[in-house]
Design a protein around this motif. Structure first.
Motif, PDB file in Angstrom:
ATOM      1  N   ARG A  21       1.128  -1.646  -0.143  1.00  0.00           N
ATOM      2  CA  ARG A  21       0.030   0.025  -0.349  1.00  0.00           C
ATOM      3  C   ARG A  21       1.383   1.775   0.454  1.00  0.00           C
ATOM      4  NH1 ARG A  21      -2.956  -2.262   5.507  1.00  0.00           N
ATOM      5  NH2 ARG A  21      -0.755  -2.759   5.711  1.00  0.00           N
ATOM      6  N   ARG A  22       0.796   1.616  -0.782  1.00  0.00           N
ATOM      7  CA  ARG A  22       1.353   3.095  -1.402  1.00  0.00           C
ATOM      8  C   ARG A  22       0.912   4.040  -0.194  1.00  0.00           C
ATOM      9  NH1 ARG A  22       3.973   6.720  -4.752  1.00  0.00           N
ATOM     10  NH2 ARG A  22       3.629   8.668  -4.814  1.00  0.00           N
ATOM     11  N   ASP A  23       0.629   3.909   0.626  1.00  0.00           N
ATOM     12  CA  ASP A  23       0.243   5.068   2.099  1.00  0.00           C
ATOM     13  C   ASP A  23       1.186   4.785   2.696  1.00  0.00           C
ATOM     14  OD1 ASP A  23      -1.709   3.302   2.424  1.00  0.00           O
ATOM     15  OD2 ASP A  23      -2.979   3.887   3.416  1.00  0.00           O
ATOM     16  N   ALA A  47       6.292   5.451   5.934  1.00  0.00           N
ATOM     17  CA  ALA A  47       7.625   5.160   6.585  1.00  0.00           C
ATOM     18  C   ALA A  47       8.759   5.076   6.089  1.00  0.00           C
ATOM     19  CB  ALA A  47       7.571   3.385   5.873  1.00  0.00           C
ATOM     20  N   ILE A  48       8.632   6.210   4.914  1.00  0.00           N
ATOM     21  CA  ILE A  48       9.607   7.116   4.206  1.00  0.00           C
ATOM     22  C   ILE A  48       9.934   8.233   5.655  1.00  0.00           C
ATOM     23  CG2 ILE A  48      10.114   8.777   2.416  1.00  0.00           C
ATOM     24  CD1 ILE A  48       8.471   6.725   0.076  1.00  0.00           C
ATOM     25  N   GLN A  49       8.858   8.614   5.703  1.00  0.00           N
ATOM     26  CA  GLN A  49       8.713   9.824   6.193  1.00  0.00           C
ATOM     27  C   GLN A  49       9.189   9.907   7.951  1.00  0.00           C
ATOM     28  OE1 GLN A  49       7.530  13.072   5.559  1.00  0.00           O
ATOM     29  NE2 GLN A  49       8.818  14.230   7.507  1.00  0.00           N
ATOM     30  N   GLY A  98       3.828  -7.236  11.459  1.00  0.00           N
ATOM     31  CA  GLY A  98       3.915  -6.259  11.976  1.00  0.00           C
ATOM     32  C   GLY A  98       2.316  -6.057  11.249  1.00  0.00           C
ATOM     33  N   GLY A  99       1.618  -7.643  10.575  1.00  0.00           N
ATOM     34  CA  GLY A  99       0.813  -7.523  10.204  1.00  0.00           C
ATOM     35  C   GLY A  99       0.330  -6.241   8.807  1.00  0.00           C
ATOM     36  N   GLY A 100       1.301  -6.105   7.836  1.00  0.00           N
ATOM     37  CA  GLY A 100       1.900  -5.469   6.350  1.00  0.00           C
ATOM     38  C   GLY A 100       1.147  -6.391   5.517  1.00  0.00           C
ATOM     39  N   GLU A 101       0.408  -5.714   4.506  1.00  0.00           N
ATOM     40  CA  GLU A 101       0.747  -6.671   2.884  1.00  0.00           C
ATOM     41  C   GLU A 101       2.215  -6.229   2.181  1.00  0.00           C
ATOM     42  OE1 GLU A 101      -2.488  -5.484  -0.719  1.00  0.00           O
ATOM     43  OE2 GLU A 101      -3.348  -4.867   1.570  1.00  0.00           O
TER      44      GLU A 101
END
Length: 271
Positions: free
Chosen positions: A72-74, A79-81, A109-112
Motif C-alpha cells: 500500500r502506497r500510503d 515509513a519514508i516520513q 507487523g501485519g503489513g501487506e
C-alpha cells in the motif's frame, strides 16, 4: 580491538533517561540505542543526559511505521516520513544511524506484502527493486544530508523473508552505493543464518556500522553456546570502530549492572 559497548534503551538500568545514562557511565557502557525515547520530544533530555555523562546516543529508531515495502502506497509514504524524522534526530544528536529491518513490519507487523507477479517478477524481486529505488531516490540523499545512515538489519528467516544474511544486506548497500545506506551484524541472527559468522563480518567490511550482541538463547553473551571469538577477531581484522550493542535479555532476578559487567569481562577475555 577494544570493544565500544552500547545497549538498547529498555535494557539500561534506571527509570528515567538521566538515571539510565548515569548507570551506563558507571558500568562502563559508552553508548545507548534510543528506542522509546527516539523522538524530538526527548531531544533536549537526551542531549543533557549525554552531556553530563559522556554516554553517546549512537543509534535511533524509526517509530512511525515499518512499511517501506508494504503493497500500500500510503504505508510506504508513512515509513519514508518516519525514517526521515528519525534520521534528522539522529544527525542532530550525533548518532551513527537508524536501524531498519526492511520486512519485519510486513511479516510480523501485519503489513501487506507485494503480490507475486511472475513471470514478470517474483515478490522478492519486486521488493528488492522497490527497496533500492526508494533508498536511492528518497532516503540515502536525506541520510547523507543528516550526516548519518539507514542501517539495514538482516534478521533470521522467522522474522523477515530477507535480508537474512550480511551478504544480502551488503548487496542492498552496493546497489544503492551511498554512505547513507549501511548494514549491521547481529550475533543472534548470524548464529541462525550464517555458515561462518567471521566470514560474514568480513563481507560486511567497511559498510558495517553497528553490531548487536546476544547469545544463542538471546540472553547476554556468556549464557548460551555461541562462540563469539571468531566474530570479534573478524571485527578487528576489518578495523571496525563503531559500537557493539547489547540487544538481549538479562537473567531475571539478577542485578543488571553486575551481569552486564560480567558479560563485558567475558567478551573482553576473548580478544
Amino acid at each position: 580491538m577494544e570493544i565500544r559497548y552500547s545497549i538498547r534503551e529498555p535494557m539500561a538500568p534506571g527509570q528515567t533517561l538521566i538515571e539510565k545514562f548515569r548507570n551506563l557511565a558507571e558500568i562502563g557502557i559508552a553508548g545507548i540505542e534510543m528506542t522509546a525515547s527516539s523522538t524530538w520530544e526527548h531531544a533536549g533530555e537526551i542531549r543533557r543526559a549525554s552531556g553530563k555523562t559522556g554516554v553517546v546516543p549512537n543509534i535511533f529508531s524509526s517509530g512511525g511505521g515499518m512499511g517501506l515495502l508494504d503493497a500500500r502506497r500510503d504505508e510506504r509514504q508513512k515509513a519514508i516520513q518516519s525514517l526521515k524524522e528519525a534520521l534528522s534526530l539522529c544527525g542532530e544528536l550525533g548518532g551513527i544511524g537508524v536501524i531498519f529491518p526492511p520486512l519485519i513490519g510486513i511479516k510480523l507487523g501485519g503489513g501487506e506484502r507485494i503480490p507475486d507477479l511472475s513471470p514478470l517478477a517474483s515478490t522478492a524481486e519486486l521488493e528488492r527493486d522497490l527497496l533500492v529505488e526508494i533508498l536511492k531516490e528518497e532516503i540515502a540523499p536525506y541520510a547523507e544530508s543528516c550526516g548519518c545512515s539507514v542501517i539495514i538489519e538482516p534478521l533470521n528467516r522467522y522474522e523477515q523473508w530477507w535480508p537474512c544474511t550480511l551478504a544480502e544486506g551488503v548487496a542492498v548497500c552496493e546497489a544503492v552505493d551511498s554512505p547513507g545506506i549501511t548494514v549491521m551484524a547481529d550475533f543472534f541472527h548470524m548464529n541462525i543464518e550464517e555458515c561462518d559468522m567471521a566470514d560474514a563480518i568480513r563481507v560486511g567490511g567497511s559498510r558495517l556500522t553497528n553490531v548487536h550482541l546476544a547469545d544463542s538463547n538471546r540472553v547476554l553473551p556468556g549464557f548460551g553456546h555461541t562462540d563469539f571469538a571468531p566474530g570479534l577477531a573478524a571485527l578487528g581484522e576489518i578495523g571496525y570502530e563503531h559500537f557493539c550493542g547489547f540487544e538481549c535479555s538479562i537473567p531475571s532476578g539478577s542485578d543488571p549492572g553486575t551481569e552486564l559487567k560480567r558479560s563485558m569481562d567475558y567478551l573482553n577475555g576473548l580478544l
